[in-house]
Write a protein that holds these residues in place. Structure first.
Motif: not given
Length: 128
Positions: A30-41, A53-56, A66-69
């Motif tokens: 895959i080698g991509l970076v994902y950002q998850f914004n998780i809200a309680p409600k 980070d599936l690069k590192k 390190d830039g933008k996901p």
């Protein structure tokens, strides 16, 4: 935010998995970076940010530095858990406004915003 997210345990498991041989294969594939914004409600309020980070091969709490996901997704905590455990189809979650996503294309850095309630796809504020 005083409340602990249920999804935190799943992200810890993901961190452990990425250290295994199967996790290394996943990173190579895959080698991509994902950002998850998780809200309680409610999405958009009191969100906790996690980066996969599936690069590192890392899972970290906090925004990507390190830039933008490559892609950003916003969930309610309970919906993230349901999707991750296979109890909710991500496509159904998207249609029910339980999942919002943004993807950055590698070619030109264009942001594609996805608005599930209208079913439209918007590129740089121009909806098609």
């Amino acid at each position: 935010m005083a409340e602990q997210l249920k999804s935190e345990a799943l992200l810890e498991q993901m961190k452990l998995h990425l250290a295994t041989d199967a996790g290394k294969q996943l990173r190579e594939k895959i080698g991509l970076v994902y950002q998850f914004n998780i809200a309680p409600k409610k999405i958009g309020f009191d969100e906790v940010i996690y980066v996969v980070d599936l690069k590192k091969g890392e899972v970290k709490k906090g925004p990507y530095e390190d830039g933008k996901p490559d892609a950003t997704f916003s969930f309610k905590d309970e919906d993230f858990v349901k999707i991750a455990t296979g109890k909710m189809n991500p496509q159904i979650a998207f249609l029910r406004n339980a999942l919002l996503g943004y993807r950055r294309t590698k070619e030109d850095g264009l942001i594609i915003k996805i608005y599930p309630s209208s079913g439209s796809f918007c590129q740089s504020q121009i909806c098609i």
